[in-house]
Design a protein around this motif. Sequence first.
Motif, mmCIF file in Angstrom:
data_model
loop_
_atom_site.group_PDB
_atom_site.id
_atom_site.type_symbol
_atom_site.label_atom_id
_atom_site.label_comp_id
_atom_site.label_asym_id
_atom_site.label_seq_id
_atom_site.Cartn_x
_atom_site.Cartn_y
_atom_site.Cartn_z
ATOM 1 N N GLU A 39 0.807 -1.107 0.262
ATOM 2 C CA GLU A 39 -0.101 0.127 0.068
ATOM 3 C C GLU A 39 0.940 1.250 0.045
ATOM 4 O O GLU A 39 0.719 2.043 -0.702
ATOM 5 C CB GLU A 39 -0.886 -0.038 1.098
ATOM 6 N N SER A 40 2.068 1.308 0.882
ATOM 7 C CA SER A 40 2.723 2.605 0.916
ATOM 8 C C SER A 40 3.378 2.708 -0.405
ATOM 9 O O SER A 40 3.577 3.837 -1.063
ATOM 10 C CB SER A 40 3.865 2.109 1.963
ATOM 11 N N GLU A 41 4.115 1.534 -1.078
ATOM 12 C CA GLU A 41 4.572 1.701 -2.539
ATOM 13 C C GLU A 41 3.432 2.290 -3.467
ATOM 14 O O GLU A 41 3.685 3.091 -4.367
ATOM 15 C CB GLU A 41 5.231 0.440 -3.002
ATOM 16 N N ALA A 42 2.237 1.826 -3.421
ATOM 17 C CA ALA A 42 1.398 1.802 -4.348
ATOM 18 C C ALA A 42 0.863 3.418 -4.388
ATOM 19 O O ALA A 42 0.542 4.175 -5.491
ATOM 20 C CB ALA A 42 0.005 1.217 -4.104
ATOM 21 N N VAL A 43 0.957 4.049 -3.145
ATOM 22 C CA VAL A 43 0.239 5.562 -3.039
ATOM 23 C C VAL A 43 1.687 6.574 -2.948
ATOM 24 O O VAL A 43 1.570 7.624 -2.995
ATOM 25 C CB VAL A 43 -0.309 5.833 -1.772
ATOM 26 N N GLY A 44 2.904 5.939 -2.997
ATOM 27 C CA GLY A 44 4.006 6.877 -3.146
ATOM 28 C C GLY A 44 4.586 7.118 -1.966
ATOM 29 O O GLY A 44 5.216 8.251 -1.769
ATOM 30 N N VAL A 45 4.476 6.318 -0.891
ATOM 31 C CA VAL A 45 4.909 6.781 0.387
ATOM 32 C C VAL A 45 6.091 5.762 0.702
ATOM 33 O O VAL A 45 6.306 4.586 0.387
ATOM 34 C CB VAL A 45 3.953 6.416 1.419
ATOM 35 N N ASN A 46 7.021 6.241 1.470
ATOM 36 C CA ASN A 46 8.334 5.634 1.724
ATOM 37 C C ASN A 46 7.989 4.362 2.569
ATOM 38 O O ASN A 46 7.140 4.456 3.395
ATOM 39 C CB ASN A 46 9.289 6.374 2.799
ATOM 40 N N ALA A 47 8.675 3.196 2.182
ATOM 41 C CA ALA A 47 8.029 1.880 2.774
ATOM 42 C C ALA A 47 9.447 1.290 3.737
ATOM 43 O O ALA A 47 9.201 0.040 4.028
ATOM 44 C CB ALA A 47 7.752 0.828 1.645
ATOM 45 N N GLU A 48 10.531 2.084 3.662
ATOM 46 C CA GLU A 48 11.810 1.628 4.530
ATOM 47 C C GLU A 48 11.303 0.983 5.997
ATOM 48 O O GLU A 48 11.740 -0.030 6.365
ATOM 49 C CB GLU A 48 12.638 2.583 4.636
ATOM 50 N N LEU A 49 10.523 1.781 6.657
ATOM 51 C CA LEU A 49 10.081 1.220 7.927
ATOM 52 C C LEU A 49 9.281 -0.189 8.038
ATOM 53 O O LEU A 49 9.696 -0.966 8.594
ATOM 54 C CB LEU A 49 9.219 2.328 8.800
ATOM 55 N N PRO A 50 8.085 -0.176 7.221
ATOM 56 C CA PRO A 50 7.639 -1.705 7.189
ATOM 57 C C PRO A 50 8.619 -2.642 6.714
ATOM 58 O O PRO A 50 8.324 -3.883 6.997
ATOM 59 C CB PRO A 50 6.253 -1.158 6.442
ATOM 60 N N LYS A 51 9.426 -2.291 5.840
ATOM 61 C CA LYS A 51 10.334 -3.366 5.137
ATOM 62 C C LYS A 51 11.492 -3.668 6.057
ATOM 63 O O LYS A 51 11.513 -4.931 6.277
ATOM 64 C CB LYS A 51 11.231 -2.614 4.064
ATOM 65 N N LEU A 52 11.614 -3.020 7.015
ATOM 66 C CA LEU A 52 12.559 -3.473 8.160
ATOM 67 C C LEU A 52 11.751 -4.345 9.253
ATOM 68 O O LEU A 52 12.227 -5.309 9.490
ATOM 69 C CB LEU A 52 13.160 -2.153 9.006
#
Length: 293
Positions: free
Chosen positions: A249-262
């Motif tokens: 969802e973060s990537e789809a709407v253009g929001v940084n996804a580093e934290l959930p990826k961690l």
Amino acid sequence: MNNTDTPVTVIGLGLMGQALAGAFLKAGHPTTVWNRTASKADGLVARGARLAPTVGDAVRAGSLTVICVTDYQAVRELFGTSDVELDGTTLVNLTSGDSAQARETARWAEQRGARYLDGAVMAVPPAVGTPEAVILHSGPQADFDAHKPTLDALGTVTHLGADHGLASLYDVAGLAMMWSVLNAWLQGTALLRTAGVDAATYAPFARRIAAGVAEWLPGYAEQIDSGSFPAEVSALETDARAMAHLIEESEAVGVNAELPKLFKAMADRSIAAGNGGKQYPVLIEEFSRPGTD
């Protein structure tokens, strides 16, 4: 002497040091202060504090000296000079540092005849002197008990144990909680802003979620302390699927996804180790390992 008759010395008059000295003055304690830049004491002197000409003179003014300076090296430099007599005094060091520095400084102070408590102020300067200011202390119980009536002027004072490093560890553990909660809130805020929801609208919902998660901690703590992680609420592999959804969802709407990826990287490692059917606190095993670069 009763509580307010006890003389106190405060070394270091940054914003926090000034707040500490001000709280002692407000409680009625004769208060001596010292700072490398003497003009920082002007407001306190106007309120009744005594400005000592030297660190040695400041320490001699009473049996309790509270320190709040730049770092532990500054403590050693200030108190290691030949004109500073520490024998018989109690030092309460509220300078920020790590647990190893706290333990080393305790040994250093005790070798010079001082009693030593290490501490941390879990509050902003304006809160000092109110119950909202939590002041952590670690070191010998007897030394804390002897000065607790005086230290009570600073806020809600707590003794954590005899290990001088505990206050520093609790301090950084509290910072870990603070930044984790704030970063999670910022992640959610960034997501909702893409749909025109402002931060003020989201904040009450986020606060309820944070409070609800906090209610899980005692039960999760029991699992960690027992080393048993039955999936009473949700299995880690289920949580990992939800993490994947957050990333997508973060990537789809253009929001940084580093934290959930961690989050998911740690969960994936635990699942690969055979913990997929266990409850979320099993991740303590990942947090307890050194990180990888």
